[in-house]
Scaffold this active site. Structure first.
Site, PDB file in Angstrom:
ATOM      1  N   THR A  63      39.196  33.618  40.022  1.00 44.41           N
ATOM      2  CA  THR A  63      39.010  32.717  38.894  1.00 44.41           C
ATOM      3  C   THR A  63      39.801  31.466  39.219  1.00 44.41           C
ATOM      4  O   THR A  63      40.705  31.518  40.031  1.00 44.41           O
ATOM      5  CB  THR A  63      39.593  33.342  37.604  1.00 44.41           C
ATOM      6  OG1 THR A  63      39.180  34.692  37.495  1.00 44.41           O
ATOM      7  CG2 THR A  63      39.157  32.593  36.364  1.00 44.41           C
ATOM      8  N   THR A  67      44.028  35.661  35.940  1.00 45.87           N
ATOM      9  CA  THR A  67      43.064  35.869  37.013  1.00 45.87           C
ATOM     10  C   THR A  67      43.212  37.285  37.549  1.00 45.87           C
ATOM     11  O   THR A  67      44.298  37.855  37.525  1.00 45.87           O
ATOM     12  CB  THR A  67      43.271  34.852  38.158  1.00 45.87           C
ATOM     13  OG1 THR A  67      42.418  35.190  39.260  1.00 45.87           O
ATOM     14  CG2 THR A  67      44.710  34.845  38.652  1.00 45.87           C
ATOM     15  N   GLY A  68      42.112  37.855  38.024  1.00 49.45           N
ATOM     16  CA  GLY A  68      42.160  39.204  38.571  1.00 49.45           C
ATOM     17  C   GLY A  68      40.903  39.979  38.217  1.00 49.45           C
ATOM     18  O   GLY A  68      39.841  39.407  37.974  1.00 49.45           O
ATOM     19  N   ILE A  69      41.032  41.288  38.177  1.00 50.64           N
ATOM     20  CA  ILE A  69      39.888  42.157  37.898  1.00 50.64           C
ATOM     21  C   ILE A  69      39.736  42.307  36.389  1.00 50.64           C
ATOM     22  O   ILE A  69      40.537  42.963  35.716  1.00 50.64           O
ATOM     23  CB  ILE A  69      40.050  43.522  38.586  1.00 50.64           C
ATOM     24  CG1 ILE A  69      40.144  43.323  40.105  1.00 50.64           C
ATOM     25  CG2 ILE A  69      38.877  44.435  38.246  1.00 50.64           C
ATOM     26  CD1 ILE A  69      40.346  44.591  40.892  1.00 50.64           C
ATOM     27  N   GLY A  70      38.686  41.682  35.840  1.00 49.93           N
ATOM     28  CA  GLY A  70      38.527  41.573  34.397  1.00 49.93           C
ATOM     29  C   GLY A  70      38.434  42.890  33.670  1.00 49.93           C
ATOM     30  O   GLY A  70      38.910  43.013  32.531  1.00 49.93           O
ATOM     31  N   ASP A 129      36.816  38.888  32.255  1.00 45.90           N
ATOM     32  CA  ASP A 129      37.789  38.466  31.245  1.00 45.90           C
ATOM     33  C   ASP A 129      37.762  36.969  30.974  1.00 45.90           C
ATOM     34  O   ASP A 129      38.209  36.522  29.915  1.00 45.90           O
ATOM     35  CB  ASP A 129      39.206  38.857  31.685  1.00 45.90           C
ATOM     36  CG  ASP A 129      39.596  38.160  32.981  1.00 45.90           C
ATOM     37  OD1 ASP A 129      39.006  38.478  34.020  1.00 45.90           O
ATOM     38  OD2 ASP A 129      40.491  37.289  32.954  1.00 45.90           O
TER      39      ASP A 129
END
Length: 299
Positions: free
Chosen positions: A181, A231-234, A212
């Protein structure tokens, strides 16, 4: 903090990215700060910074968005919010150059979130022309993803590669990448806050997947005490309402640096996650992976 607030812009280029891409984050943060010092609002500063990240091409947003599993479709999410009441987001948006600008336009409608075909039709109505370009970098990344899906290493933590074929929902047959993201958080000289985020989605993913980034309180939040971007794995981030959780800690008096670190520590180490935030007197960024990022402040 005493005295006049200092205009500040913090940007990130995605958890798991390369710190060699900090230069793009610095450029974006400076563009956002220039917009602020030129008379723009906190929200305009945040959006300007994210547009620069979308246009860079190295980050998974805008021009750098990952290809979906069919090798052609690109679905993007974006969001904006400020401490003065603005709120807008788009999900699964296709064929636009800068989804964050469409999210900003949604903030002027009776709704806060538009998705899919409706979001694309709205983009055309709002004056954003069709845009669908696929770079060699995107195609190479897609080929690497397909090779991973055909092997024994999980492309997504905790998910069997076979699941993407079992639940395939694209028009084309299955053929056998990252989850990034971009985002910006802003404090202007008047003490107002804003956040803007954009993503090209997650790879691998089924058609129509929403993470997310466009979900208020999960990927983004802004209020009277600060602004937060995640940011990352939603699929993991939304379970913690991570952006609002970090914001609530800041609003309760926790130092921003402590809040972002605590937020990252909520998720297991194997899950990519990063948080940037700005409060009344401080700003910080933290990730459990390398994360391109930058902070600029008006002198």
């Amino acid at each position: 903090m005493t005295g006049q607030p200092r205009a500040t812009v913090v940007t990130h280029g995605g958890a798991g990215g390369s710190r060699e891409q900090d230069d793009g984050c610095r450029f974006a943060a400076r563009a956002g700060l220039d917009r602020l010092t030129g008379g723009g609002s906190a929200l305009q500063g945040a959006v300007t910074a994210v547009v620069a990240l979308e246009d860079d091409g190295r980050y998974n947003a805008g021009s750098g968005s990952v290809l979906c599993l069919d090798g052609h479709t690109i679905e993007m999410d974006a969001s904006v919010m400020d401490s003065q009441g603005a709120l807008g987001a788009v999900a699964c948006l296709q064929r636009v150059k800068n989804p964050v600008l469409v999210a900003q336009a949604v903030a002027g409608t009776p709704h806060w979130l538009l998705a899919g075909e409706g979001a694309e039709r709205f983009a055309r109505t709002a004056g954003f022309g069709p845009h669908h370009e696929i770079s060699e970098r995107q195609r190479a990344k897609h080929e690497r993803l397909l090779a991973t899906l055909g092997g024994s290493t999980a492309a997504t933590p905790g998910v069997a590669n076979r699941a993407f074929a079992d639940y395939w929902n694209y028009d084309t047959p299955p053929a056998f990448s990252p989850c990034d993201t971009v985002g910006a958080v802003v404090r202007d000289a008047a003490g107002n806050f804003a956040v803007a985020c954009s993503t090209g989605g997650s790879a691998p993913s089924l058609l129509g997947r929403v993470g997310d980034t466009p979900i208020i309180g999960s990927g983004f939040y802004a209020g009277a005490d600060g602004a937060v971007a995640v940011t990352g794995i939603g699929e993991h981030i939304v379970r913690h309402l991570l952006a609002h959780t970090v914001y609530a800690w800041i609003a309760a008096g926790m130092a921003v640096g402590d809040a972002v670190r605590r937020g990252v520590e909520l998720l297991p180490e194997e899950i990519d996650v990063g948080v940037i935030a700005v409060g009344r007197g401080d700003a910080a960024m933290h990730s459990n992976r390398d994360m391109p990022c930058a902070e600029v402040m008006h002198d």
